[in-house]
Motif scaffolding. Structure first.
Motif, mmCIF file in Angstrom:
data_model
loop_
_atom_site.group_PDB
_atom_site.id
_atom_site.type_symbol
_atom_site.label_atom_id
_atom_site.label_comp_id
_atom_site.label_asym_id
_atom_site.label_seq_id
_atom_site.Cartn_x
_atom_site.Cartn_y
_atom_site.Cartn_z
ATOM 1 N N SER A 47 -3.542 8.821 58.981
ATOM 2 C CA SER A 47 -3.022 8.272 60.232
ATOM 3 C C SER A 47 -1.973 7.182 59.990
ATOM 4 N N GLU A 48 -1.044 7.098 60.941
ATOM 5 C CA GLU A 48 -0.025 6.060 60.886
ATOM 6 C C GLU A 48 -0.629 4.706 61.243
ATOM 7 N N SER A 49 -1.487 4.729 62.288
ATOM 8 C CA SER A 49 -2.090 3.470 62.704
ATOM 9 C C SER A 49 -3.160 3.067 61.690
ATOM 10 N N PHE A 50 -3.459 1.797 61.656
ATOM 11 C CA PHE A 50 -4.400 1.214 60.704
ATOM 12 C C PHE A 50 -3.985 1.451 59.251
ATOM 13 N N SER A 51 -2.679 1.658 59.031
ATOM 14 C CA SER A 51 -2.226 1.748 57.643
ATOM 15 C C SER A 51 -1.619 0.417 57.202
ATOM 16 N N GLY A 52 -1.411 -0.481 58.144
ATOM 17 C CA GLY A 52 -0.939 -1.823 57.804
ATOM 18 C C GLY A 52 0.365 -1.804 57.045
ATOM 19 N N LEU A 53 0.407 -2.600 55.976
ATOM 20 C CA LEU A 53 1.619 -2.701 55.171
ATOM 21 C C LEU A 53 1.533 -1.815 53.935
ATOM 22 N N SER A 54 0.555 -0.894 53.908
ATOM 23 C CA SER A 54 0.318 -0.167 52.659
ATOM 24 C C SER A 54 1.531 0.650 52.225
ATOM 25 N N GLY A 55 2.418 0.985 53.165
ATOM 26 C CA GLY A 55 3.634 1.703 52.777
ATOM 27 C C GLY A 55 4.581 0.854 51.941
ATOM 28 N N TYR A 56 4.400 -0.482 52.014
ATOM 29 C CA TYR A 56 5.300 -1.380 51.278
ATOM 30 C C TYR A 56 4.694 -1.863 49.975
ATOM 31 N N GLY A 57 3.484 -1.400 49.692
ATOM 32 C CA GLY A 57 2.831 -1.897 48.477
ATOM 33 C C GLY A 57 2.183 -0.767 47.719
ATOM 34 N N ASN A 58 1.319 -1.109 46.783
ATOM 35 C CA ASN A 58 0.625 -0.098 45.996
ATOM 36 C C ASN A 58 -0.628 -0.699 45.414
ATOM 37 N N LEU A 59 -1.315 0.075 44.616
ATOM 38 C CA LEU A 59 -2.618 -0.361 44.110
ATOM 39 C C LEU A 59 -2.506 -1.557 43.167
ATOM 40 N N PHE A 60 -1.471 -1.599 42.339
ATOM 41 C CA PHE A 60 -1.298 -2.754 41.449
ATOM 42 C C PHE A 60 -1.202 -4.033 42.261
ATOM 43 N N LEU A 61 -0.433 -3.941 43.343
ATOM 44 C CA LEU A 61 -0.244 -5.109 44.191
ATOM 45 C C LEU A 61 -1.582 -5.560 44.765
#
Lengths: 297, 583
Positions: free
Chosen positions: A86-100
């Motif tokens: 889902s697009e909603s409840f994805s927060g900023l995860s598109g701008y980061g990754n697991l290392f972050l």
């Protein structure tokens, strides 16, 4: 739009986190043949403390410590998607990754350590030292498992990792999951790795000098952070979630395991827990890593 | 003199900046001087420019604090000579000039050390520096025997022409030379005392810039001579990876146990350079290595200058003698905080960018165990990082003097502000240096780092947006701050430092409250960490030195100071030589 999304994520994590904390107290009580407080007790406490006076102030850095810690917890939450599609409840995860996310999880403890340090209470610093010592030990097996998972999914994007599991990772790579679970119990501050807060009997630990609204902030961030960690584990090992119901039951199963584990075992001393964590789970994780990569080829 | 050093540092910065993008090249055939076939030259490659920039930034930073130190004219002269030798090292186009630069660097550093170091530390340094130089010379000679040229451009042909054994000998000689300069664990015996005892003015440069010459030399070796494309899976790659990781992990735990600020940071230097050495074991690792070199230079300049300021104000250099300085020196505290956040590689500052690049490289290369071990070392670093800031600024002041002490002078703060600004900017725009790194990588015919925009760093497998990260961080922080401020509750200020919750007791002057400076002691009780902490490479070197001493006694018996006896021995030798020659 994204602001609304983030606010909803925060509110969800806050409430669910506190309810889980209430359940933890309640269920632990049942393990010990007590009745225990109501599920909402910690939530009430938190609200109440926001209105209380603090006992003492040690200057601006003393106040910034809990605030940085809460910032770290909320940032961690924002970079972990709740659902993999889902697009909603994805927060900023598109701008980061697991290392972050792995590094953001460390931000809070360091920030709080500053606040505790400036308080000048030796017992607080004792807790911080124990916490940082436990921290690196629990990270070792966890990192090995997470790195293996990243390599299996060929991605460090959490949503991709969650979505790419045909058989959930906990069953496909059980050794990695077991190793990560040991670390996870420690991450949640559960027995046998709970010497940092020593929640019941010893007058020490990072929170010893804080009171009033800052104690409440520490409690709130702990609830939010716990939920964020649960969601992360679900994403990495339990195949993620596609809706609230799935997310809640998966996180709850995981949480129940942690509670049950903690209710049974006694407490390790700090060197003992370090010794245990860098031996048993680490070896399991390394074997799991070798299996997983050999499987992939 | 002080103004002159500042002018020279600005000139160096300006000079380096003019060379960016230019193809400046100078070459001379030494045939006209009677050295047939020897060509030497200087060339401003993109790689050389990058390291020259680090040299110039470092020199500029320390020349800003020079006004606070009483340095003799000789010291300044040596410093300029050192600067020249460093530029010679990076701009040299051949191993002959490189060696000259290396040797001058080692000797001038020795002379600079001789102002401050104890005799023992000096001897340690010079023995290791000479060993490094001789080993380098040996390596160059082995290579020359096949390539018949000192130029880097001919080096790879020469290397291939060497027999397999000579290749191994060549690489070992070169690695030995560079590992000493880098202070890779086991080769760091000289480094600790030198860092601790050298002038506070010079230590930032030592850690931030001089150690980078080892990295530069290693890159030259791997890229021009060995060819980094062929490195994966070879014993050289494993050696680099293992030595780098051992450095990172062992030095991290050693650092936790140090009481001296400068020694702690010296170990931290070893650990950080360990990451770079490790990542250089991969063909794609150069980008991460360059990025981390840049960040490490900035961070270590910042931290060592910060500590220099503390030592300048308090004349104390141990955690056990400091503490509680935060409200006396708030600016220094915040600057050190920026430094340690970058050192730990925490988001949202620039330290995360370089570590992230290294991690993604390792992940994409499939080096999972190396990656896990590196993450582990990085998380362990939190202990010494916290100790650094706690021991100086937090906890309790260990002396009444600190209750009236003032902020460090502006001369110390200015370079720190500039450096932390760079770290923040690179945190918001983690991709800002990538285009330049890509020119370097293109020039060396290596794979470039994917570049989208200044705010995004990463590749297909993982990327992050520094701008979003920083805005979200600041946003969340400010919102929580405002929320907490909106809740009205007034706490009474602590009247004095004993006003703490202390298990129902009341602490007084005699109570030992600056507890945390000894943190890390309990780690001795943990299995393998205890092994690391109890053992030291000095055992090995002491053994070597005892054996050498024993060996030397044989000669001392011959050369007893009795002239007639010595004369007889010499005459005997001369006769034998004469007989041998005539035969």
């Amino acid at each position: 739009m994204i602001i609304l999304d983030l606010a909803l994520m925060l509110i969800t994590a806050y409430f669910v986190g506190f309810i889980y904390y209430g359940l933890y107290r309640n269920i632990t009580a049942r393990f010990q043949r007590r009745i225990g407080p109501t599920i909402f007790q910690s939530f009430y406490d938190s609200i109440k403390f926001f209105g209380k006076k603090e006992a003492i102030s040690h200057g601006w850095m003393f106040y910034l410590g809990p605030i940085i810690m809460a910032t770290g917890a909320i940032m961690t939450l924002f970079f972990i998607p709740f659902f993999y599609q889902s697009e909603s409840f994805s927060g900023l995860s598109g701008y980061g990754n697991l290392f972050l996310v792995l590094y953001l999880m460390l931000l809070g403890p360091l920030g709080n350590a500053m606040g505790v340090g400036v308080g000048g209470n030796p017992f607080g610093v004792m807790g911080v030292t124990r916490g940082l010592t436990r921290l690196f030990a629990l990270e070792l097996p966890f990192y090995i498992a997470v790195v293996a998972i990243m390599s299996i999914s060929q991605s460090a994007d959490i949503a991709t990792i969650a979505g790419s599991q045909t058989t959930i990772n906990a069953f496909a790579h059980p050794l990695l999951f077991i190793a990560a679970l040991f670390s996870f119990v420690a991450m949640m501050g559960q027995s046998p790795f709970d010497v940092v807060g020593a929640p019941v009997e010893v007058y020490s630990g990072p929170a010893s000098e804080f009171s009033g609204k800052f104690l409440s902030l520490l409690m709130s961030q702990s609830a939010i952070f716990s939920f964020a960690k649960l969601v992360l584990m679900v994403n990495l090992f339990l195949g993620g979630a596609d809706g609230f119901f799935e997310l809640l039951w998966k996180t709850f199963v995981l949480f129940l395991f942690v509670i049950a584990f903690g209710a049974i075992y006694g407490r390790f001393k700090t060197p003992q827990s370090v010794d245990f964590l860098i031996k048993v789970p680490t070896v399991i994780a390394i074997v799991g890593l070798i299996f997983a990569t050999a499987w992939g080829n | 003199m002080r103004v002159l050093s500042l002018i020279i540092s600005l000139l160096a910065l300006w000079g380096v900046s003019t060379l960016f993008g230019s193809e400046a090249h100078w070459q001379i055939d030494m045939g006209s001087f009677g050295l047939e076939g020897v060509v030497i030259g200087l060339k401003a490659t993109a790689l050389a420019n990058f390291f020259a920039l680090l040299i110039a930034i470092g020199f500029f930073s320390i020349s800003l604090i020079a006004s606070k130190y009483k340095l003799s004219k000789g010291f300044y002269a040596l410093l300029y000579l050192l600067l020249v030798s460093l530029f010679l090292i990076v701009y040299a186009e051949d191993y002959l000039l490189f060696f000259v630069g290396w040797e001058v660097m080692s000797v001038t550093t020795y002379l600079l050390f001789s102002y401050d170091l104890s005799r023992e530390a000096l001897i340690k340094y010079i023995v290791f520096a000479l060993a490094s130089a001789m080993s380098l010379l040996g390596g160059i000679m082995v290579l020359y025997s096949a390539s018949h040229s000192f130029l880097y451009t001919d080096a790879h042909q020469g290397f291939i022409a060497l027999s397999a054994t000579l290749q191994v000998i060549f690489i070992l000689l070169m690695l030995f030379a560079f590992f000493i300069k880098l202070g890779v664990i086991g080769f760091h015996y000289w480094l600790m005392d030198s860092y601790e005892q050298s002038s506070d003015f010079f230590t930032p440069y030592l850690s931030a810039v001089l150690s980078k010459m080892g990295i530069y030399a290693l890159i030259i070796l791997l890229v021009y001579v060995v060819d980094i494309h062929m490195i994966s899976g070879t014993w050289l790659a494993y050696t680099l990876a293992i030595m780098g990781l051992l450095s990172s992990i062992i030095a991290t735990f050693k650092a936790v146990n140090e009481d001296s600020m400068k020694r702690l940071l010296a170990y931290s230097s070893i650990a950080q350079l360990g990451y770079i050495v490790t990542v250089l074991s991969m063909a794609d690792g150069l980008g991460g290595a360059l990025y981390h070199s840049l960040i490490h230079t900035l961070v270590k300049l910042l931290l060592f200058i910060n500590i220099a300021g503390i030592i300048y104000m308090t004349a104390r250099s141990k955690f056990s003698e400091l503490g509680g300085l935060i409200y006396r020196m708030p600016q220094s505290f915040v600057l050190l905080l920026i430094g340690i956040i970058s050192l730990a590689g925490m988001p949202p500052l620039a330290g995360f960018a370089s570590k992230f690049l290294i991690y993604t490289t390792l992940l994409e290369g499939g080096n999972l165990l190396i990656l896990s071990a590196m993450l582990f070392a990085s998380a362990s670093a939190f202990l010494y990082i916290y100790k650094l800031i706690y021991g100086i600024y937090l906890g309790h002041p260990t002396s009444k003097r600190y209750e009236t002490i003032r902020e460090v002078p502006l001369a110390f703060l200015i370079p720190q502000y500039l450096l932390s600004l760079l770290l923040i900017v690179a945190g918001v725009y983690p991709g800002i240096v990538i285009p330049y790194f890509n020119t370097i990588l293109k020039e060396l015919r290596l794979e470039t780092i994917p570049f989208e925009s200044y705010t995004i760093l990463g590749s297909e497998m993982a990327s992050y947006n520094g701008f979003v990260l920083m805005s979200a961080f600041v946003g969340v922080f400010v919102l929580i701050l405002l929320f907490m401020l909106s809740l009205r509750s007034k706490a009474k200020e602590a009247k004095d430092r004993f006003d703490i919750a202390y298990c129902g007791e009341v602490p007084d002057e005699g109570t030992h409250l600056h507890y945390g400076f000894s943190m890390g002691k309990e780690l001795k009780r943990v299995g393998f960490i205890g092994v690391i902490l109890r053992n030291s490479s000095s055992v090995f070197y002491d053994y070597i030195s005892r054996q050498l001493f024993g060996f030397a006694t044989v000669f001392r018996k011959l050369y007893s100071g009795n002239l007639s006896f010595n004369f007889n021995i010499a005459a005997l030798f001369a006769l034998i030589l004469l007989w041998w020659g005539l035969r």
